[in-house]
Structure formats: C-alpha cells, structure tokens
Design a protein around this motif. Structure first.
Motif, PDB file in Angstrom:
ATOM      1  N   ALA A 353      95.889  36.529  14.614  1.00  0.00           N
ATOM      2  CA  ALA A 353      95.759  37.473  15.723  1.00  0.00           C
ATOM      3  C   ALA A 353      96.282  38.860  15.370  1.00  0.00           C
ATOM      4  O   ALA A 353      95.843  39.861  15.940  1.00  0.00           O
ATOM      5  CB  ALA A 353      96.490  36.934  16.948  1.00  0.00           C
ATOM      6  N   THR A 354      97.219  38.934  14.423  1.00  0.00           N
ATOM      7  CA  THR A 354      97.798  40.251  14.104  1.00  0.00           C
ATOM      8  C   THR A 354      97.239  40.852  12.819  1.00  0.00           C
ATOM      9  O   THR A 354      97.564  41.981  12.478  1.00  0.00           O
ATOM     10  CB  THR A 354      99.334  40.152  13.941  1.00  0.00           C
ATOM     11  OG1 THR A 354      99.637  39.122  13.010  1.00  0.00           O
ATOM     12  CG2 THR A 354     100.013  39.889  15.260  1.00  0.00           C
ATOM     13  N   GLN A 355      96.374  40.086  12.127  1.00  0.00           N
ATOM     14  CA  GLN A 355      95.832  40.524  10.837  1.00  0.00           C
ATOM     15  C   GLN A 355      95.298  41.959  10.896  1.00  0.00           C
ATOM     16  O   GLN A 355      95.564  42.764  10.023  1.00  0.00           O
ATOM     17  CB  GLN A 355      94.724  39.562  10.431  1.00  0.00           C
ATOM     18  CG  GLN A 355      94.445  39.551   8.958  1.00  0.00           C
ATOM     19  CD  GLN A 355      93.441  38.457   8.602  1.00  0.00           C
ATOM     20  OE1 GLN A 355      92.758  37.900   9.474  1.00  0.00           O
ATOM     21  NE2 GLN A 355      93.343  38.162   7.325  1.00  0.00           N
ATOM     22  N   HIS A 356      94.515  42.263  11.921  1.00  0.00           N
ATOM     23  CA  HIS A 356      93.926  43.602  12.017  1.00  0.00           C
ATOM     24  C   HIS A 356      94.382  44.321  13.283  1.00  0.00           C
ATOM     25  O   HIS A 356      93.749  45.276  13.721  1.00  0.00           O
ATOM     26  CB  HIS A 356      92.403  43.513  12.004  1.00  0.00           C
ATOM     27  CG  HIS A 356      91.867  42.851  10.771  1.00  0.00           C
ATOM     28  ND1 HIS A 356      91.969  43.425   9.524  1.00  0.00           N
ATOM     29  CD2 HIS A 356      91.250  41.658  10.591  1.00  0.00           C
ATOM     30  CE1 HIS A 356      91.436  42.611   8.625  1.00  0.00           C
ATOM     31  NE2 HIS A 356      90.990  41.529   9.250  1.00  0.00           N
ATOM     32  N   LEU A 357      95.465  43.833  13.884  1.00  0.00           N
ATOM     33  CA  LEU A 357      95.936  44.423  15.135  1.00  0.00           C
ATOM     34  C   LEU A 357      96.584  45.790  14.911  1.00  0.00           C
ATOM     35  O   LEU A 357      97.415  45.952  14.030  1.00  0.00           O
ATOM     36  CB  LEU A 357      96.950  43.486  15.809  1.00  0.00           C
ATOM     37  CG  LEU A 357      97.641  44.032  17.076  1.00  0.00           C
ATOM     38  CD1 LEU A 357      96.643  44.157  18.221  1.00  0.00           C
ATOM     39  CD2 LEU A 357      98.800  43.122  17.474  1.00  0.00           C
ATOM     40  N   SER A 358      96.180  46.745  15.716  1.00  0.00           N
ATOM     41  CA  SER A 358      96.791  48.061  15.620  1.00  0.00           C
ATOM     42  C   SER A 358      97.569  48.350  16.906  1.00  0.00           C
ATOM     43  O   SER A 358      97.068  48.130  18.009  1.00  0.00           O
ATOM     44  CB  SER A 358      95.661  49.068  15.364  1.00  0.00           C
ATOM     45  OG  SER A 358      95.954  50.303  15.920  1.00  0.00           O
ATOM     46  N   VAL A 359      98.819  48.785  16.767  1.00  0.00           N
ATOM     47  CA  VAL A 359      99.669  49.112  17.923  1.00  0.00           C
ATOM     48  C   VAL A 359     100.024  50.591  17.813  1.00  0.00           C
ATOM     49  O   VAL A 359     100.677  51.000  16.870  1.00  0.00           O
ATOM     50  CB  VAL A 359     100.982  48.289  17.926  1.00  0.00           C
ATOM     51  CG1 VAL A 359     101.829  48.621  19.153  1.00  0.00           C
ATOM     52  CG2 VAL A 359     100.682  46.792  17.880  1.00  0.00           C
TER      53      VAL A 359
END
Ligand SMILES: [Zn+2]
Length: 393
Positions: A353-359
């Motif tokens: 879920a966080t592999q390509h997550l941008s914050v």
C-alpha cells in the motif's frame, strides 16, 4: 417522444466530454474517435455549436490536401459562481468552465452570523464580482458552496453543524436558488478541497485522500476519480476517531473523549501551548511559533503528525490511496508535520500500500475549497446527461 433535434442532442453531451480535454478536433477526427457516422457527428456538433458549448477553432488543419475546420470546447460558454465559507473567512469566485478564476474575493465573514446574514452577503458579493468581470447573472450555469460542517448531500442542508449556530437544516440551495435563479449545490468544505486538489493535479491520481488539519480535522476522499461522500454525506469525518494518546481522557467538543481532533487539532495544540506559557490564540499562532524555531512547538507538531498518522495508516491499509494531501492551517508547519505523519504511515501500513504512496502538502493551499466548489458545478452541468437535457429543453 423524441423529436429530430433531441435525438441528435441525445449524444451531444458525450461528444462534448471528448472535446473537454481542450484539444481541437476536426469532424473526421471525431468520426474516427467515436465510430459514429459522419452525419451523426455533424448533427451533434450542430447542436453543441448552436448553444456555443463548442466553437470552430482558429486552426484550419490540412488533411488529405483539403482544409478542415477543427472544433474546440468553449470554456467561456457559461460561468460558475463558487464559494468556500469557513468558520471565520470566506472566499468567493467567478470562474469559467475550466475552473479558471475571472474574479475572486477573500473576506472576513464569521459563519456564526447565521444563514440569512451570511447568504445575503454572499449574493451581494457575487453580484459585485460579476460586475467586476463584466458578466451577467444570465451567463451563470450554477452556484457551488462549501460549508464548514456536515451537509446532507441530497438536500444540501447542514446537519447538526457544531460551529454553525442557526444553520441546522437551513435549506441553502432553495434560499440561494430563489434569489439567483440558477441551480445550487452545497457540500462540506473538506470534500470541496479534495475535489479542487484532484482537479488541480490534472487527474493524474485516481484515488486520493485530502486531510484538512485546522482547528478541527477532517478528510475528503476521491475514489476512482469520484468524490466519495458515503450514504449520508458523512464519509471522511476522521476527527472523531478515538486515538491512543498520552492525553487519552481529553474531552472533545463532540461529547466523546480521546478524539483525534481533541488530541492533535490546531485548537488543542494552541491550548496546550498556552498552558505552557505561550501566546497562542489559534492554529496560525502555533504555526508561527513552529516557524520561529520554538523547540516545544516543533516537538508538539511532530507528535500531532504521529497521532494523525495512526489514523491515516489505517486508512492507507483500508483504502489504498496513491496520494495523501495535507491542507488546512496546520499544513503551514510543513516538513515538521509531515515528518511525524510519514514516520507512522510508512511504518504501520502494508508495504504494497505504501510502495508508491506520496504524502505531501496541498498544492492549492487556501484556494482548494473555492476551486472544488466550481468543479462540483462544472462536473454536474457538463455531464453528458445534463448537456443532452439542456440541448433538448
Ligand atoms: Zn470528537
């Protein structure tokens, strides 16, 4: 029964959707794109041209030696009135059909003055803005309004809004519609901000979460390119999720204890810094202290980031957004807030879920809400069904 004209118009909305990307296209190109007969494309183009939704472009394109006219979406065909009403501030705009601002105004306007006073001011200011950009009320296709509280989407009525005395159940769309004579759509401000950011991102991201951290905390959800409102319009109210914290028994304005907002919202942080001897009246004062390099304020904001991060980690696992955007006054604390958020989100969410997550921090800042309110109207009025209906009327 359908007449000849409305049969032609029945597919015109879909043709307009193709042209809304701003690219000019010839008849031949539209025939190829849609797979429709040339005569059908011509009928539908004529319907769109008659209402100036589409105009012949300046370019004459040479195809097979013969010059051909290219047609383009006319984003000036109608205009939109948009308003983002906050707790103490309001931002109003007149935009074209691409959500580009033609006139805009920001003003102090406490929502607590009640619906009639605030909405009367809204109508007067819209008229002034129309004068400013030389357009008439007759050019307006709709009014979009964002309110700082829960709104029942179907009726556009605020429902038990905690900071809006006198607004509970007030028929905002009817009241404004009677005075302006155009369709009115109302939603809560955080949904509008999410929609505005989604639009500003040129729709590169299909699933995003916009988190507003101001006095309170809430989020807007774009799922599969659409705003997700939930059954009653209450989706995204994350401020009242209970969080584990050192301050677990803190009372929230909603009547519960230990809510995220009561622990990590701007009002809570300002109060805690006040208790420690700082002059912090509101969220903006907290941000000023952080920017001035005050260690106590910086540590507090990082901790607030971690606490919001705990809730967002659950949302990431549950919803799998590609992007989380942080807005609201506390976003002004920038990297200090993001550091705490990212620390918890990346350590507590699943790797896939966080592999390509941008914050990151919101792009539009204070303008996200008013842009979103305009986009809500544009998407509604330019939907293929709405255009077909307008053309057959
Ligand atoms: Zn609460």
């Amino acid at each position: 029964m359908l007449t000849g004209t409305s049969t032609a118009a029945a597919g015109a909305g879909a043709l307009l959707s193709i042209l809304r990307d701003g690219q000019a296209r010839t008849r031949a190109e539209l025939v190829e794109l849609t797979g429709l007969a040339r005569s059908t494309v011509s009928l539908r183009l004529d319907a769109l041209l008659s209402q100036r939704w589409v105009v012949p472009g300046d370019d004459v394109i040479s195809s097979g030696g013969r010059p051909a006219t290219a047609f383009t979406f006319n984003k000036s065909a109608r205009i939109v009135l948009a308003a983002d009403l906050g707790a103490t501030h309001a931002r109003l705009a007149v935009t074209d059909l691409a959500a580009t601002t033609l006139a805009e105004r920001e003003a102090e306007m406490p929502i607590g003055r009640g619906p009639e006073a605030v909405l009367t001011w809204l109508v007067d200011t819209f008229r002034e803005l129309l004068d400013e950009c030389g357009r008439r009320l007759a050019d307006v296709c709709g009014v979009g309004v964002g309110l700082p509280g829960p709104v029942e989407h179907d009726t556009g009525k605020p429902v038990n809004p905690p900071i809006m005395p006198g607004w509970d159940g007030f028929p905002v769309p009817d009241w404004l519609g009677a005075r302006l004579g155009v369709p009115v759509l109302v939603d809560n401000d955080v949904n509008m901000m999410a929609l505005g950011e989604y639009w500003a991102g040129r729709s590169q991201v299909e699933h995003l979460v916009y988190v507003k951290i101001g006095t309170g905390i809430g989020c807007g959800i774009i799922s599969g390119r659409r705003l997700h409102r939930g059954a009653q319009g209450a989706a995204g109210d994350i401020g009242h999720i209970r969080v584990p914290s050192s301050d677990e028994n803190v009372a929230c304005r909603c009547g519960n204890i230990g809510c995220l907002e009561a622990v990590a919202g701007g009002a809570a942080l300002a109060a805690r810094l006040r208790a420690a001897g700082h002059e912090t009246a509101d969220t903006r004062d907290v941000v000023r202290l952080v920017r001035a390099g005050n260690t106590e304020a910086i540590q507090m904001i990082r901790q607030a980031g971690r606490e919001v991060g705990v809730v967002l980690a659950s949302i990431v696992n549950f919803f799998n957004p590609a992007m989380i955007l942080i807005g609201g006054d506390l976003a002004g604390a920038g990297e200090h807030l993001l550091a705490g958020l990212r620390e918890v989100i990346y350590s507590r969410s699943l790797p896939l879920a966080t592999q390509h997550l941008s914050v990151r921090v919101s792009e539009l800042g204070d303008r996200a809400g008013v842009v979103g309110a305009a986009v809500m109207i544009i998407e509604h009025m330019l939907s293929p069904e709405a255009v077909d209906q307008a053309l057959s009327a």
